[in-house]
Design a protein around this motif. Sequence first.
Motif, short mmCIF file in Angstrom:
data_model
loop_
_atom_site.label_atom_id
_atom_site.label_comp_id
_atom_site.label_asym_id
_atom_site.label_seq_id
_atom_site.Cartn_x
_atom_site.Cartn_y
_atom_site.Cartn_z
N GLU A 1 -5.17 8.68 3.16
CA GLU A 1 -5.97 7.52 3.57
C GLU A 1 -5.17 6.22 3.44
O GLU A 1 -5.21 5.37 4.33
N LEU A 2 -4.47 6.06 2.34
CA LEU A 2 -3.66 4.86 2.13
C LEU A 2 -2.56 4.76 3.19
O LEU A 2 -2.32 3.68 3.74
N LEU B 1 0.82 -1.21 0.00
CA LEU B 1 0.00 0.00 0.00
C LEU B 1 0.86 1.27 0.00
O LEU B 1 0.47 2.28 -0.58
N ARG B 2 2.02 1.23 0.66
CA ARG B 2 2.93 2.38 0.62
C ARG B 2 3.37 2.66 -0.82
O ARG B 2 3.48 3.82 -1.22
N LEU C 1 -3.98 3.71 6.46
CA LEU C 1 -4.23 2.26 6.44
C LEU C 1 -2.94 1.48 6.65
O LEU C 1 -2.92 0.48 7.37
N THR C 2 -1.83 1.94 6.07
CA THR C 2 -0.56 1.24 6.26
C THR C 2 -0.14 1.29 7.72
O THR C 2 0.37 0.30 8.25
N SER D 1 -6.48 10.91 -0.83
CA SER D 1 -6.39 9.46 -1.03
C SER D 1 -5.05 8.92 -0.57
O SER D 1 -4.98 7.85 0.06
N GLN D 2 -3.98 9.66 -0.83
CA GLN D 2 -2.66 9.24 -0.37
C GLN D 2 -2.63 9.17 1.16
O GLN D 2 -2.11 8.22 1.73
N ILE E 1 1.65 2.01 -3.51
CA ILE E 1 0.50 2.60 -4.20
C ILE E 1 0.35 4.07 -3.79
O ILE E 1 0.13 4.94 -4.62
N ALA E 2 0.50 4.34 -2.49
CA ALA E 2 0.38 5.72 -2.01
C ALA E 2 1.44 6.61 -2.63
O ALA E 2 1.17 7.78 -2.94
N CYS F 1 0.24 7.79 -5.89
CA CYS F 1 -1.04 8.49 -5.86
C CYS F 1 -0.83 10.01 -5.92
O CYS F 1 -0.02 10.56 -5.17
N TYR G 1 -2.25 -1.26 9.53
CA TYR G 1 -1.81 -2.62 9.21
C TYR G 1 -0.49 -2.96 9.90
O TYR G 1 -0.32 -4.07 10.39
#
Length: 73
Positions: free
Chosen positions: A51-52, A36-37, A55-56, A48-49, A39-40, A43, A59
């Motif tokens: 939020e990602l 996810l990092r 989430l990381t 959105s970045q 993907i961020a 981004c 996790y």
Amino acid sequence: ECMPDEHAPTLQNIAADRDWWSADAGRHYHELAQWLRGIAAKCRLPYSQRELLDLTRRYDARADRLSRRAADR
């Protein structure tokens, strides 16, 4: 008549998943966080970045808790 679902869990699969979960869940959450990092980093949308990345962090924290729990067993 209902046809059996080819993806329906069997008792054997459930037991195997439970054994995997208790052994590797922490590592898997760390892998997901790393993915996810990446993907961020790609981004371009700041919200959105953020939020990602949030989430990381969750996790990684979950991975640490699960890893500690597995080590205590």
